[in-house]
Design an enzyme around this catalytic site. Structure first.
Site, PDB file in Angstrom:
ATOM      1  N   GLY A 203      72.596   3.437 -13.614  1.00 19.10           N
ATOM      2  CA  GLY A 203      72.990   2.879 -12.320  1.00 19.10           C
ATOM      3  C   GLY A 203      72.404   3.581 -11.120  1.00 19.10           C
ATOM      4  N   GLU A 237      71.954   7.766 -18.805  1.00 17.68           N
ATOM      5  CA  GLU A 237      71.140   6.718 -19.452  1.00 17.68           C
ATOM      6  C   GLU A 237      70.650   5.703 -18.422  1.00 17.68           C
ATOM      7  OE1 GLU A 237      73.867   5.206 -22.440  1.00 17.68           O
ATOM      8  OE2 GLU A 237      75.081   4.211 -20.913  1.00 17.68           O
ATOM      9  N   GLY A 239      68.169   3.051 -16.536  1.00 24.03           N
ATOM     10  CA  GLY A 239      67.188   2.049 -16.928  1.00 24.03           C
ATOM     11  C   GLY A 239      66.281   1.768 -15.749  1.00 24.03           C
ATOM     12  N   ARG A 240      66.825   0.996 -14.787  1.00 23.45           N
ATOM     13  CA  ARG A 240      66.041   0.523 -13.648  1.00 23.45           C
ATOM     14  C   ARG A 240      65.270   1.641 -12.936  1.00 23.45           C
ATOM     15  NH1 ARG A 240      67.106  -4.321 -10.924  1.00 23.45           N
ATOM     16  NH2 ARG A 240      69.195  -4.371 -11.839  1.00 23.45           N
ATOM     17  N   CYS A 303      60.357 -26.397 -10.122  1.00 21.82           N
ATOM     18  CA  CYS A 303      60.914 -27.471  -9.300  1.00 21.82           C
ATOM     19  C   CYS A 303      62.381 -27.187  -9.009  1.00 21.82           C
ATOM     20  CB  CYS A 303      60.773 -28.799 -10.020  1.00 21.82           C
ATOM     21  SG  CYS A 303      59.104 -29.081 -10.599  1.00 21.82           S
ATOM     22  N   TYR A 331      64.015  -5.091 -15.478  1.00 25.14           N
ATOM     23  CA  TYR A 331      64.777  -6.330 -15.302  1.00 25.14           C
ATOM     24  C   TYR A 331      63.895  -7.390 -14.629  1.00 25.14           C
ATOM     25  CZ  TYR A 331      68.634  -3.054 -16.080  1.00 25.14           C
ATOM     26  OH  TYR A 331      69.461  -2.089 -16.592  1.00 25.14           O
TER      27      TYR A 331
HETATM   28  C1  PLP Z   1      72.551  -1.491 -18.068  1.00 23.60           C
HETATM   29  C2  PLP Z   1      73.152  -0.233 -18.503  1.00 23.60           C
HETATM   30  C3  PLP Z   1      72.547   0.990 -18.187  1.00 23.60           C
HETATM   31  C4  PLP Z   1      71.348   1.103 -17.290  1.00 23.60           C
HETATM   32  O1  PLP Z   1      71.674   0.722 -16.002  1.00 23.60           O
HETATM   33  P1  PLP Z   1      70.595   0.851 -14.815  1.00 23.60           P
HETATM   34  O2  PLP Z   1      71.279   0.275 -13.630  1.00 23.60           O
HETATM   35  O3  PLP Z   1      69.402   0.067 -15.241  1.00 23.60           O
HETATM   36  O4  PLP Z   1      70.284   2.304 -14.678  1.00 23.60           O
HETATM   37  C5  PLP Z   1      73.119   2.135 -18.697  1.00 23.60           C
HETATM   38  N1  PLP Z   1      74.226   2.079 -19.481  1.00 23.60           N
HETATM   39  C6  PLP Z   1      74.829   0.921 -19.787  1.00 23.60           C
HETATM   40  C7  PLP Z   1      76.028   0.929 -20.629  1.00 23.60           C
HETATM   41  C8  PLP Z   1      74.315  -0.269 -19.311  1.00 23.60           C
HETATM   42  O5  PLP Z   1      74.937  -1.412 -19.602  1.00 23.60           O
END
Ligand code: PLP
Length: 351
Positions: A203, A237, A239-240, A303, A331
């Site tokens: 997050g 953990e 991601g983005r 469209c 994403y």
């Molecule tokens: C999606 C998710 C993440 C990664 O979130 P980001 O906003 O991409 O950093 C980490 N842990 C869990 C459980 C998630 O669902």
């Protein structure tokens, strides 16, 4: 680098490598897992595997994909609605989402090291998406956690399921001070429960409005080092914030038109390749040098009025011009509705 055939995704693996190394260094003793759902592209995972302690997967599909690339890397599996087969998968850590899920896991008889996912009653302000801090389908409130602890305490043969700690992914889009505030609450919860392993989730904020404003990994790492007590294992953990910056979506203008006074540029491709701006309701930032011009809305070939990549950007565009969208590494392709309208897929290039 502009590919001959457009639209195309261009991933800068060298910049991903440098970014992941910097994040790794900033986190010190804190373990780093990458949340594969942000972008599971094999080439990106191979770069990230050099820096992370493991991968976080949210489905059996992601697990099989990661295992096919890295048979031995640690993997944590989360996600609401795990099937029986997913619960019985061999993973390093299983994140339990509900008492019902824990019951089903115990029924499988499969050994598992589990983290209980908590949904803490803390206000999550400033987040772009909230998974916790109130009634959501993610994780458990204190009653749910208590139910899990009772299940783990009572059950004969429960030895196969080992509670290791807690997991909390409460919100997305938070800056370092806000995430440290949440970490404080999550750690207090872990200490109250008497567990020493804590996954603080992902997050970390990414700003599509201001691509140069980056998450402050250094101060986050320093803050976590201060919060961490001897013997505690902390893990994050993201991601983005790891992969967003390394990807670009490059395309070309097919048509420019004025409708009821407003300027539109129609580009090849669209949100079926890059759904991020539609999903998040932003204008995807442009990269490259475009001359200034009257505000123009950049749309794709679908469209539907939702196929908007960027709204009223002050650049001058003409038919045939190349348009590069930045921050398309997370994403982006993997959340897009590729088959809608059956246009060709983009090319993929790796630098
Ligand atoms: C999606 C998710 C993440 C990664 O979130 P980001 O906003 O991409 O950093 C980490 N842990 C869990 C459980 C998630 O669902």
């Amino acid at each position: 680098m502009i590919p001959d055939e457009l639209p195309a995704y261009v991933y800068d693996l060298a910049s991903l490598d440098a970014h992941a190394a910097a994040v790794r260094a900033a986190l010190g003793e804190v373990e780093l897992y990458y949340a594969v759902k942000a972008n599971p592209d094999s080439r990106l995972l191979r770069v990230l595997a050099r820096h992370v302690d493991g991968f976080e997967v949210s489905s059996g599909g992601e697990l099989a994909h990661v295992r096919s690339l890295f048979p031995d890397i640690p993997v944590a599996m989360g996600g609401p609605g795990k099937t029986r087969a997913e619960l019985a998968a061999d993973v390093t850590r299983l994140h339990v989402e509900s008492p019902g899920e824990l019951r089903r896991l115990l029924e499988t008889g499969h050994p598992a090291d589990v983290l209980l996912r908590v949904n803490l009653d803390v206000p999550v302000t400033g987040a772009s998406l909230a998974m916790g801090g109130g009634a959501t389908p993610f994780g458990m409130d204190p009653d749910g956690i208590a139910e899990c602890l009772a299940l783990l305490a009572d059950r004969p043969g429960r030895g196969a399921v080992r509670p290791r700690g807690i997991h909390a992914h409460l919100a997305s889009g938070l800056d370092a001070p806000a995430l440290l505030e949440l970490a404080r609450a999550v750690l207090a919860c872990a200490r109250e429960l008497g567990v020493s392993e804590v996954n603080l989730g992902g997050g970390m904020a990414v700003s599509y409005a201001d691509p140069d404003t980056r998450f402050d990994w250094r101060s986050y790492g320093e803050g976590l080092a201060e919060l961490r007590r001897q013997g505690e294992v902390l893990r994050v953990e993201p991601g983005r914030a790891l992969t967003a910056y390394c990807g670009r979506y490059v395309t070309r203008v097919i048509d420019v038109k004025r409708v009821h006074g407003e300027l539109f540029a129609v580009v090849a491709g669209g949100t079926h390749h890059l759904r991020t701006p539609a999903a998040k309701g932003h204008s995807q930032p442009l990269s490259g040098d475009l001359p200034e011009g009257e505000p123009i809305t950049i749309v794709g070939q679908l469209c539907t009025p939702k196929d908007v990549l960027a709204r009223r950007v002050p650049v001058s565009l003409a038919v045939g011009d190349v348009v590069e969208f930045a921050m398309a590494g997370a994403y982006a392709w993997n959340i897009s509705h590729h088959d809608f309208l059956m246009h060709p897929e983009p090319g993929f290039h790796y630098l």
